[in-house]
Design a protein around this motif. Structure first.
Motif: not given
Lengths: 246, 313
Positions: A95, A99, B181
């Motif tokens: 990520l 993030e 995510k």
């Protein structure tokens, strides 16, 4: 009058069947930086993991503020205002930096609050600001450590447990990172319990410290007191010899 | 002669687009599972088959024009549940015991076999062998004709547009939404995900439901223009894996790779048929060769549309 932030009461913990830390009593007061030092294999990391519920609790209690949190799983501890930076695997390598921070704030619904926390992190670690769209896994060791600490700060914890944040870093970068701890306390208003391999460095910047040997607290006091203690060398060196063979 | 060739080519290209989008569409769920749980899931083929049968059964019962929609919904729900169950009862317990991706791959073959032959057994025992070939009674219909040989059908439009929309949707979910995510975070570092407050078990369940739903929808599309049998999914699995591998297990890459493979399959088969007179039975060689070459020279995938994963030793 000091307010207790975190306290362990005869806490024992470990991984499989055998406890690694035994009957440990440590505490952190509001606004304190407390260092846990000791030779290799003394159980410093295990103590932090036991406190956070990543390792198994065999006995004793963990008290956060006034609440018994011994049995709470890690995600619940994060929810109620604790924060933990593991020693290894402490970022999401796939990520981006931004993030990673967002995931740190996963429990926060309010977008504004997330932005605010992110600003605080970027204030503490200005270097991260320019790297926000870079994958964390491609950063240098020192930068990754900043991301790791920043991620844990996103929920605005009241207490932060740091497991050897300088392990494997070049000395210069390690010292810089440790210096930031005071800034973190001021900017984010957190109390800190830090495990450090470099006892001197850690004790110098901490308010208090504990020396852990063979999973037990053998010495406690202010940083100066511990560093001035006549038995300190022996405690470290004596055990390090056995630790190496075992 | 030239007209036959021309219209035959158009037909092969159209069919290539259809099966290619289908390979891509099927590969999306496979990719999702792989990205989040690291399982190269061979049992995925069976979710497609189950979806196809559920579509045929539900659409048959509902009949009428709305039957196709009901069939599609039934396929999505049935395959999502089968996928979720295969994780809850099979993969998740193994994973919690620390099984490696290789262990999980072997387990997935076993789970696939159980699913496949319990479907076959059920169909033969309780229905009749005539249901070994099932399809939705509402059939795909021609929208455009080319020289009486090739036609553009509603299945073409459905497969191509659904695959494109879903691939873009998944990419959007993965990069822009909180749950997406969290899926990537769970894949990247499950322990840290938990410490961050992510309920990784919830994330995992959502992943399997979405992936199964995709397989189910693909199964419906297949049953809408073709016939499903208990081995349909299994026979397409090589193509699906080839598409996902070529696409580097990225959503858009998998879709594009699937289309390329589908076009290659159909057009090369057409050429072979036209000039040499061989049948289509050799076409899986194309998928195998494509996958072999990719793994040999560019194992991270040829058509990577995202740079989301860091390669680690």
């Amino acid at each position: 009058m000091n307010t207790r932030m975190l306290e362990t009461r005869s806490l024992s913990g470990g991984y499989t069947d055998v406890p690694i830390v035994h009957d440990v009593d440590v505490h952190v007061d509001k606004g304190e930086i407390v260092a846990l030092v000791g030779p290799n294999g003394a159980g410093k990391s295990t103590l932090l993991k036991t406190i956070y519920g990543v390792a198994k609790v065999f006995g004793g209690q963990v008290i956060f503020e006034t609440r018994d949190v011994t049995k709470l799983p890690p995600e619940k501890k994060t929810m109620i205002g604790m924060g933990f930076v593991p020693q290894t695997d402490n970022v999401f390598p796939d990520l981006t930096v931004e993030e990673n921070l967002e995931m740190g704030a996963y429990l926060i619904e309010d977008e504004n609050k997330i932005r605010e926390s992110m600003e605080i992190v970027f204030n503490i670690f200005p270097a991260l600001k320019g790297l926000r769209n870079v994958l964390a896994g491609s950063l240098s060791g020192g930068q990754q450590r900043m991301v790791a600490v920043g991620r844990a700060l996103m929920t605005r914890p009241k207490i932060l447990l740091l497991d050897e944040p300088t392990a494997g870093l070049a000395p210069k970068i390690a010292i810089e990172l440790l210096k930031v701890l005071k800034k973190i306390r001021e900017e984010a208003g957190v109390s800190i319990l830090i495990v450090e391999q470099h006892a001197r460095r850690a004790l110098e910047l901490s308010d208090r410290g504990y020396v852990l040997v063979y999973g037990k607290v053998v010495l406690e006091g202010t940083g100066e007191e511990i560093l001035a203690h006549p038995d300190l060398q022996r405690l470290f060196l004596g055990v390090q010899k056995t630790a190496k063979t075992g | 002669m030239t007209n036959t060739f021309l219209y035959g080519s158009i037909g092969a290209i159209l069919d290539g687009l259809l099966v290619g989008s289908l390979y891509g569409l099927m590969g999306l769920g496979l990719t999702l599972i792989y990205r989040v749980t690291k399982i190269p899931n061979f049992a995925y083929a069976e979710y497609i088959t189950y979806g196809g049968y559920a579509a045929a059964a539900a659409a048959g019962l509902a009949a009428g024009a709305s039957g196709a929609t009901i069939g599609a919904l039934a396929a999505i729900v049935a395959a999502a549940l089968v996928a979720l169950l295969s994780d809850e009862l099979g993969f998740k317990p193994l994973w919690r015991k620390g099984a490696s991706p290789l262990h999980l791959l072997v387990a997935s073959i076993g789970i696939g076999l159980i699913l496949r032959y319990s479907l076959l057994g059920t169909v033969v025992l309780f229905f009749s062998t005539k249901y070994l070939e099932a399809a939705t009674p509402q059939r795909s219909f021609a929208l455009l004709q080319f020289g009486g040989i090739a036609s553009l059908t509603s299945a073409h439009v459905l497969a191509v547009s659904a695959a494109a929309i879903l691939a873009i949707g998944l990419w959007f979910m993965f990069t822009r939404t909180r749950i997406g995510k969290a899926m990537r975070a769970t894949a990247s570092n499950p322990t840290l995900a938990r410490i961050s407050g992510i309920n990784i078990f919830f994330v995992r369940r959502i992943t399997w439901l979405i992936a199964g739903g995709l397989a189910g929808f693909a199964g419906f599309t297949y049953a809408y223009y073709n016939f499903v049998n208990p081995e349909s999914g299994w026979l397409m699995l090589l193509w699906i894996f080839a598409a996902a591998t070529m696409g580097g297990f990225t959503f858009l890459g998998t879709l594009i790779s699937g289309i390329i493979l589908g076009l290659a399959e159909q057009y090369i088969s057409f050429l072979a048929q036209y000039f040499v007179g061989t049948g289509a039975q050799y076409s899986p060689i194309i998928a195998l060769a494509a996958m072999f070459i990719v793994l040999l020279y560019k194992p991270e995938g040829v058509i990577r549309m995202e740079a989301l994963a860091v390669r680690r030793a």
